[in-house]
Design an enzyme around this catalytic site. Structure first.
Site, PDB file in Angstrom:
ATOM      1  N   ARG A  51       0.838  -1.193   0.000  1.00  0.00           N
ATOM      2  CA  ARG A  51       0.000   0.000   0.000  1.00  0.00           C
ATOM      3  C   ARG A  51       0.877   1.248   0.000  1.00  0.00           C
ATOM      4  O   ARG A  51       1.936   1.275   0.611  1.00  0.00           O
ATOM      5  CB  ARG A  51      -0.908   0.026   1.234  1.00  0.00           C
ATOM      6  CG  ARG A  51      -2.108  -0.922   1.141  1.00  0.00           C
ATOM      7  CD  ARG A  51      -2.998  -0.815   2.361  1.00  0.00           C
ATOM      8  NE  ARG A  51      -2.324  -1.267   3.565  1.00  0.00           N
ATOM      9  CZ  ARG A  51      -1.766  -0.487   4.455  1.00  0.00           C
ATOM     10  NH1 ARG A  51      -1.799   0.836   4.321  1.00  0.00           N
ATOM     11  NH2 ARG A  51      -1.166  -0.993   5.515  1.00  0.00           N
ATOM     12  N   TYR A  92      -1.616  -3.540  -6.961  1.00  0.00           N
ATOM     13  CA  TYR A  92      -1.390  -4.470  -5.852  1.00  0.00           C
ATOM     14  C   TYR A  92      -2.267  -4.214  -4.620  1.00  0.00           C
ATOM     15  O   TYR A  92      -2.464  -3.068  -4.216  1.00  0.00           O
ATOM     16  CB  TYR A  92       0.082  -4.413  -5.428  1.00  0.00           C
ATOM     17  CG  TYR A  92       0.487  -5.566  -4.522  1.00  0.00           C
ATOM     18  CD1 TYR A  92       0.226  -6.881  -4.878  1.00  0.00           C
ATOM     19  CD2 TYR A  92       1.106  -5.341  -3.300  1.00  0.00           C
ATOM     20  CE1 TYR A  92       0.574  -7.938  -4.054  1.00  0.00           C
ATOM     21  CE2 TYR A  92       1.476  -6.399  -2.470  1.00  0.00           C
ATOM     22  CZ  TYR A  92       1.204  -7.694  -2.854  1.00  0.00           C
ATOM     23  OH  TYR A  92       1.549  -8.741  -2.034  1.00  0.00           O
ATOM     24  N   LYS A 107      -9.569  -2.101   1.844  1.00  0.00           N
ATOM     25  CA  LYS A 107      -9.276  -0.962   2.715  1.00  0.00           C
ATOM     26  C   LYS A 107     -10.059   0.282   2.296  1.00  0.00           C
ATOM     27  O   LYS A 107     -10.555   1.042   3.128  1.00  0.00           O
ATOM     28  CB  LYS A 107      -7.780  -0.666   2.719  1.00  0.00           C
ATOM     29  CG  LYS A 107      -6.940  -1.864   3.145  1.00  0.00           C
ATOM     30  CD  LYS A 107      -7.271  -2.304   4.553  1.00  0.00           C
ATOM     31  CE  LYS A 107      -6.928  -3.751   4.772  1.00  0.00           C
ATOM     32  NZ  LYS A 107      -5.927  -4.035   5.759  1.00  0.00           N
ATOM     33  N   HIS A 114     -10.588  -2.413  11.509  1.00  0.00           N
ATOM     34  CA  HIS A 114      -9.504  -3.273  11.006  1.00  0.00           C
ATOM     35  C   HIS A 114      -9.299  -4.400  12.027  1.00  0.00           C
ATOM     36  O   HIS A 114      -8.333  -4.391  12.779  1.00  0.00           O
ATOM     37  CB  HIS A 114      -8.234  -2.418  10.859  1.00  0.00           C
ATOM     38  CG  HIS A 114      -7.125  -3.074  10.102  1.00  0.00           C
ATOM     39  ND1 HIS A 114      -5.821  -2.674  10.207  1.00  0.00           N
ATOM     40  CD2 HIS A 114      -7.115  -4.102   9.216  1.00  0.00           C
ATOM     41  CE1 HIS A 114      -5.056  -3.417   9.423  1.00  0.00           C
ATOM     42  NE2 HIS A 114      -5.816  -4.296   8.817  1.00  0.00           N
ATOM     43  N   SER A 141      -1.371  -3.650  10.428  1.00  0.00           N
ATOM     44  CA  SER A 141      -1.014  -4.513   9.299  1.00  0.00           C
ATOM     45  C   SER A 141       0.231  -5.337   9.618  1.00  0.00           C
ATOM     46  O   SER A 141       1.204  -4.814  10.178  1.00  0.00           O
ATOM     47  CB  SER A 141      -0.740  -3.654   8.069  1.00  0.00           C
ATOM     48  OG  SER A 141      -1.891  -2.914   7.752  1.00  0.00           O
ATOM     49  N   CYS A 188       0.692  -7.632  11.829  1.00  0.00           N
ATOM     50  CA  CYS A 188       0.959  -7.793  13.261  1.00  0.00           C
ATOM     51  C   CYS A 188       0.220  -8.980  13.871  1.00  0.00           C
ATOM     52  O   CYS A 188       0.111  -9.088  15.091  1.00  0.00           O
ATOM     53  CB  CYS A 188       0.614  -6.522  14.013  1.00  0.00           C
ATOM     54  SG  CYS A 188       1.771  -5.189  13.652  1.00  0.00           S
ATOM     55  N   ASP A 198      -9.392  -9.815   8.834  1.00  0.00           N
ATOM     56  CA  ASP A 198      -8.869  -8.461   8.582  1.00  0.00           C
ATOM     57  C   ASP A 198      -9.849  -7.331   8.893  1.00  0.00           C
ATOM     58  O   ASP A 198      -9.439  -6.288   9.353  1.00  0.00           O
ATOM     59  CB  ASP A 198      -8.422  -8.361   7.112  1.00  0.00           C
ATOM     60  CG  ASP A 198      -7.464  -7.202   6.866  1.00  0.00           C
ATOM     61  OD1 ASP A 198      -6.479  -7.090   7.611  1.00  0.00           O
ATOM     62  OD2 ASP A 198      -7.699  -6.415   5.932  1.00  0.00           O
ATOM     63  N   ARG A 220       2.009 -12.165  -0.558  1.00  0.00           N
ATOM     64  CA  ARG A 220       0.715 -12.556   0.023  1.00  0.00           C
ATOM     65  C   ARG A 220       0.093 -13.745  -0.715  1.00  0.00           C
ATOM     66  O   ARG A 220       0.418 -14.012  -1.866  1.00  0.00           O
ATOM     67  CB  ARG A 220      -0.248 -11.371  -0.048  1.00  0.00           C
ATOM     68  CG  ARG A 220       0.283 -10.141   0.699  1.00  0.00           C
ATOM     69  CD  ARG A 220      -0.746  -9.498   1.548  1.00  0.00           C
ATOM     70  NE  ARG A 220      -0.163  -8.494   2.428  1.00  0.00           N
ATOM     71  CZ  ARG A 220      -0.643  -8.205   3.618  1.00  0.00           C
ATOM     72  NH1 ARG A 220      -1.711  -8.830   4.076  1.00  0.00           N
ATOM     73  NH2 ARG A 220      -0.073  -7.291   4.375  1.00  0.00           N
TER      74      ARG A 220
HETATM   75  P1  GTP Z   1      -2.378  -7.775   7.459  1.00  0.00           P
HETATM   76  O1  GTP Z   1      -2.916  -8.790   6.516  1.00  0.00           O
HETATM   77  O2  GTP Z   1      -1.296  -6.935   6.864  1.00  0.00           O
HETATM   78  O3  GTP Z   1      -3.430  -6.918   8.058  1.00  0.00           O
HETATM   79  O4  GTP Z   1      -1.563  -8.590   8.613  1.00  0.00           O
HETATM   80  P2  GTP Z   1      -2.064  -9.464   9.858  1.00  0.00           P
HETATM   81  O5  GTP Z   1      -2.362  -8.571  11.020  1.00  0.00           O
HETATM   82  O6  GTP Z   1      -3.111 -10.403   9.444  1.00  0.00           O
HETATM   83  O7  GTP Z   1      -0.707 -10.251  10.243  1.00  0.00           O
HETATM   84  P3  GTP Z   1      -0.350 -11.805  10.077  1.00  0.00           P
HETATM   85  O8  GTP Z   1      -1.189 -12.698  10.935  1.00  0.00           O
HETATM   86  O9  GTP Z   1      -0.301 -12.133   8.635  1.00  0.00           O
HETATM   87  O10 GTP Z   1       1.125 -11.843  10.677  1.00  0.00           O
HETATM   88  C1  GTP Z   1       2.162 -11.048  10.165  1.00  0.00           C
HETATM   89  C2  GTP Z   1       3.492 -11.599  10.600  1.00  0.00           C
HETATM   90  O11 GTP Z   1       3.558 -11.653  12.019  1.00  0.00           O
HETATM   91  C3  GTP Z   1       3.753 -13.012  10.084  1.00  0.00           C
HETATM   92  O12 GTP Z   1       5.069 -13.096   9.609  1.00  0.00           O
HETATM   93  C4  GTP Z   1       3.557 -13.862  11.307  1.00  0.00           C
HETATM   94  O13 GTP Z   1       4.342 -15.017  11.265  1.00  0.00           O
HETATM   95  C5  GTP Z   1       3.950 -12.942  12.460  1.00  0.00           C
HETATM   96  N1  GTP Z   1       3.204 -13.287  13.697  1.00  0.00           N
HETATM   97  C6  GTP Z   1       1.874 -13.486  13.822  1.00  0.00           C
HETATM   98  N2  GTP Z   1       1.526 -13.866  15.078  1.00  0.00           N
HETATM   99  C7  GTP Z   1       2.670 -13.887  15.786  1.00  0.00           C
HETATM  100  C8  GTP Z   1       2.971 -14.208  17.157  1.00  0.00           C
HETATM  101  O14 GTP Z   1       2.114 -14.541  17.972  1.00  0.00           O
HETATM  102  N3  GTP Z   1       4.286 -14.110  17.518  1.00  0.00           N
HETATM  103  C9  GTP Z   1       5.257 -13.744  16.641  1.00  0.00           C
HETATM  104  N4  GTP Z   1       6.509 -13.690  17.085  1.00  0.00           N
HETATM  105  N5  GTP Z   1       5.014 -13.461  15.340  1.00  0.00           N
HETATM  106  C10 GTP Z   1       3.743 -13.520  14.918  1.00  0.00           C
HETATM  107  C1  SPV Z   2      -3.023  -4.446   5.338  1.00  0.00           C
HETATM  108  O1  SPV Z   2      -2.042  -3.792   4.938  1.00  0.00           O
HETATM  109  O2  SPV Z   2      -3.567  -4.204   6.446  1.00  0.00           O
HETATM  110  C2  SPV Z   2      -3.550  -5.552   4.520  1.00  0.00           C
HETATM  111  C3  SPV Z   2      -2.999  -5.745   3.178  1.00  0.00           C
HETATM  112  O3  SPV Z   2      -4.451  -6.246   4.951  1.00  0.00           O
HETATM  113  S1  SPV Z   2      -3.738  -4.716   1.984  1.00  0.00           S
HETATM  114  O4  SPV Z   2      -4.900  -5.391   1.454  1.00  0.00           O
HETATM  115  O5  SPV Z   2      -2.743  -4.518   0.910  1.00  0.00           O
HETATM  116  O6  SPV Z   2      -4.119  -3.459   2.569  1.00  0.00           O
HETATM  117 MN    MN Z   3      -4.959  -5.743   7.136  1.00  0.00          MN
END
Ligand code: GTP
Ligand code: SPV
Ligand code: MN
Length: 659
Positions: free
Chosen positions: A119, A270, A279, A299, A321, A323, A346, A441
């Site tokens: 983004r 993308y 979003k 979110h 994002s 996290c 999400d 992704r």
């Molecule tokens: P968006 O799709 O961008 O909104 O991200 P999200 O909030 O869904 O994050 P996602 O669950 O994809 O995790 C992002 C990264 O954080 C990945 O590389 C995970 O492996 C890492 N991660 C997730 N949960 C944990 C956790 O409990 N501990 C640690 N150390 N890393 C984590």
């Molecule tokens: C985020 O950045 O919080 C996402 C990926 O979930 S995107 O759809 O590119 O915004």
């Molecule tokens: Mn997100």
């Protein structure tokens, strides 16, 4: 893949044939259209797929208006059928935009231009007549970080310098989509016009898309979404030539015009820049609609948690994002007897029902999940979900037809080599460059998730009993704590911070403010957003959920102090018990923290330093208060609700007296 290679019959329908109809709307458009001066009424278009005449009037007008501006060679009106899907994937493959991954079933790999990978927050704008509707009033000279506002005049110029003629040589796709189950009273409809077949394929996974949406819409209103990759081509895509991801990084613009229910995005193909239901609609425009109509667009993931006694609760959690939302939403609990089910990973649209119960729907139909770090150990349910019907973007490809990314944790046989997302063949770890882009992704249908909740498409939504905030906080912030009350809970959301990630263009690991995990996604003035959240306190008929804050990312000398992932079930167990009123919390300066031994650590393999995980360093918290004060004064200024200021004052006093 069993694709019918016969192209659909070309129906030569021209605008001229419908001149009376078109001219009626054109006249009406002339005064209101942002592109009025650029309209070329004589152009003809081939309708490659679908029938313009069968579109609801307002949709047809929207399509015709933008066809005249963008001047595509052809129009394709999506019906969402399997046949159409096959045709799209056939064309994408033929043109080199995607490659089949033969190790899995109907899975594909796309790689983008290295300049179009996340983004683009700095080029994302909201345009309203009144600046104050979009951003808080702050002092001159301070750079606002809560939404970018653009005046309608500047927006007009920005759009006018980009969209006219931008689809020459390309096909314009018309995507009718529903955010939320089709026909649910909580759902909303959008029409996305795009010149990217990749976007169409992704929207088919991420939303409910097709003819049934038009049938439901009838002559109703919809959110108008216009997207172009911003790279006009002359002639048709040269079959067999080396594919180049179309985009225009230097001119990216992601524009929101809430007063016209419009989104116009240019230059990027993308993720959140181009899948406009996500979003742009579900959060930025969604949050505006939510405030107006008395609900919340957030979110947040939505998850079901069943305890060993068979009692089930739903929670919503806001993490910035990259996290951990997808990971938590699909987690495999390590605590015996617990069961987690996934409603969404999400976005949550939430509304109090007539009994005062907060209910949430997931407006999406797929997961657009971060690939790196996803493995059978960290997120087995995501790994199981992506074995079929999945589009991967910017991951590495293995010579046996599979995918690869950092943290996938899979042994690679000697005779298998990897090509990196940048196309480097026989990629090696030793190069120090990742095989997959950090924001690579997977785009995969939600109903393939083995733990999808049986109520995930329930039109009235699932009952939410707890809201969880969290971010990447390497220092000072405990594993979990609970707010004292609703106002304090809203304060916890407002004070949310996290280390920057690769999901947007930010560089480095600096800790940034990300209130409610919504900083990049607020559709309107953050001060007003806080007022909206606080307003629910005034209605004593509402059952306000308990609010929590978690941090999986506190670090010690040898990395993360908490094992995370499935072990987070231990924290969910404590939260579950708190919601049930169990006496397992005690007051601290920052909120209610677990009483000693109330977090179940039984069976945990490695020893965890719980003392360090919950330590509240006075210096850290004094600085945190000071810094929050500065942030609120500078960024929210006079728009900061008094109740939030009071909460900060109370925190300051507790830090002074209790730590
Ligand atoms: P968006 O799709 O961008 O909104 O991200 P999200 O909030 O869904 O994050 P996602 O669950 O994809 O995790 C992002 C990264 O954080 C990945 O590389 C995970 O492996 C890492 N991660 C997730 N949960 C944990 C956790 O409990 N501990 C640690 N150390 N890393 C984590
Ligand atoms: C985020 O950045 O919080 C996402 C990926 O979930 S995107 O759809 O590119 O915004
Ligand atoms: Mn997100």
């Amino acid at each position: 893949m069993g694709v019918d290679t016969k192209m659909p019959q070309r129906q030569r329908v021209s605008f001229k044939k419908d001149e009376m109809f078109a001219s009626h709307f054109l006249k009406e458009a002339a005064s209101s259209s942002k592109f009025a001066s650029k309209i070329e009424p004589k152009r003809r278009y081939d309708i490659l797929y679908g029938n313009l005449n069968r579109l609801p009037k307002k949709v047809r007008f929207f399509v015709e208006e933008n066809a005249k501006v963008c001047q595509p060679d052809a129009i394709h009106i999506c019906d969402g059928s399997d046949k159409e899907k096959e045709l799209l994937y056939y064309m994408l493959q033929r043109d080199g935009a995607i490659k089949p991954l033969r190790k899995y079933e109907n899975c594909w790999l796309a790689t983008t231009d290295p300049a179009d990978v996340a983004r683009v927050e700095s080029r994302t704008f909201i345009s309203t007549e009144e600046k104050h509707d979009t951003v808080p009033r702050i002092k001159d000279g301070v750079k606002g970080t809560l939404a970018n506002w653009m005046s309608p005049e500047d927006m007009e110029t920005a759009l006018d310098s980009r969209f006219p003629g931008c689809m020459r040589g390309r096909t314009m796709y018309v995507i009718p989509f529903s955010m939320g189950p089709v026909g649910s009273p909580l759902s909303k409809i959008g029409i996305e016009i795009t010149d990217s077949a990749y976007v169409v394929a992704s929207m088919k996974i991420m939303t409910r898309m097709g003819q049934n949406v038009l049938d439901t819409l009838k002559d109703g209103d919809f959110i108008k979404c216009l997207h172009s990759v911003g790279q006009p081509v002359t002639g048709t895509a040269p079959t067999g030539s080396k594919y180049a991801w179309p985009c225009n990084p230097k001119d990216v613009l992601v524009a929101h015009l809430p007063e016209r229910n419009e989104i116009c995005s240019y230059g990027s193909g993308y993720g959140g820049n181009s899948l406009l239901g996500k979003k742009c609609f579900a959060l930025r425009i969604g949050s505006i609609l939510a405030r107006r109509e008395g609900w919340l667009a957030e979110h947040m993931l939505i998850m079901g948690v069943e305890n060993p006694q068979g009692e089930k609760k739903y929670f919503a959690a806001a993490f910035p994002s990259a996290c951990g939302k997808t990971n938590l939403a699909m987690m495999e609990p390590s605590l015996p007897g617990y069961k987690v089910t996934c409603v969404g990973d999400d976005i949550a649209w939430m509304r109090f029902d007539k009994n005062g119960q907060l209910r949430a729907i997931n407006p999406e139909a797929g997961f657009f999940g971060v690939a790196p770090g996803t493995s059978m150990k960290t997120n087995p349910n995501a790994m199981r979900t992506i074995q079929k019907n999945t589009v991967f973007t910017n991951v590495g490809a293995t010579s046996d037809g599979g995918v690869y990314w950092e943290g996938m944790d899979e042994e690679m046989p000697d005779n298998v080599s990897t090509t990196s997302w940048l196309g480097v063949e026989d990629w090696r770890k030793e190069t120090g460059k990742p095989a997959a882009h950090p924001n690579s992704r997977f785009c995969t249908p939600a109903d393939q998730c083995p733990i999808i909740d049986d109520q995930w498409e329930s039109p009235e939504g699932v009952p939410i009993e707890g809201i969880i905030f969290g971010g990447r906080r390497p220092e000072g912030v405990p594993l979990v704590y609970e707010s004292f009350d609703w106002n304090h809970g809203v304060f916890l959301g407002a004070a949310l911070k996290s280390e920057a990630t690769a999901a947007a263009e930010h560089k480095g690991k600096v800790v940034m403010h990300d209130p409610f995990a919504m900083r990049p996604f607020f559709g309107y003035n953050f001060g007003h957003y806080l007022d909206h959240w606080l307003s629910f306190q005034d209605n004593d008929k509402l059952k306000l959920p308990k609010v929590f804050h978690v941090n999986w990312f506190r670090k010690g000398p040898s990395g993360f102090l908490w094992p995370g992932f499935g072990e987070n079930s231990r924290v969910l167990d404590w939260i579950f018990r708190r919601v049930n009123g169990e006496d397992c919390a005690m007051k601290s300066a920052v909120g209610l923290v677990p009483t000693p031994d109330s977090i179940d650590l039984s069976g945990l393999k490695d020893k965890v330093d719980m003392e360090e995980l919950f330590r509240l360093p006075k210096d850290f918290w004094k600085m945190e208060v000071e810094e929050l004060n500065k942030y609120f004064e500078e960024q929210v200024g006079e728009d900061l609700p008094a109740k939030i200021r009071q909460e900060l004052k109370k925190l300051e006093q507790r830090v002074e007296s209790d730590l």
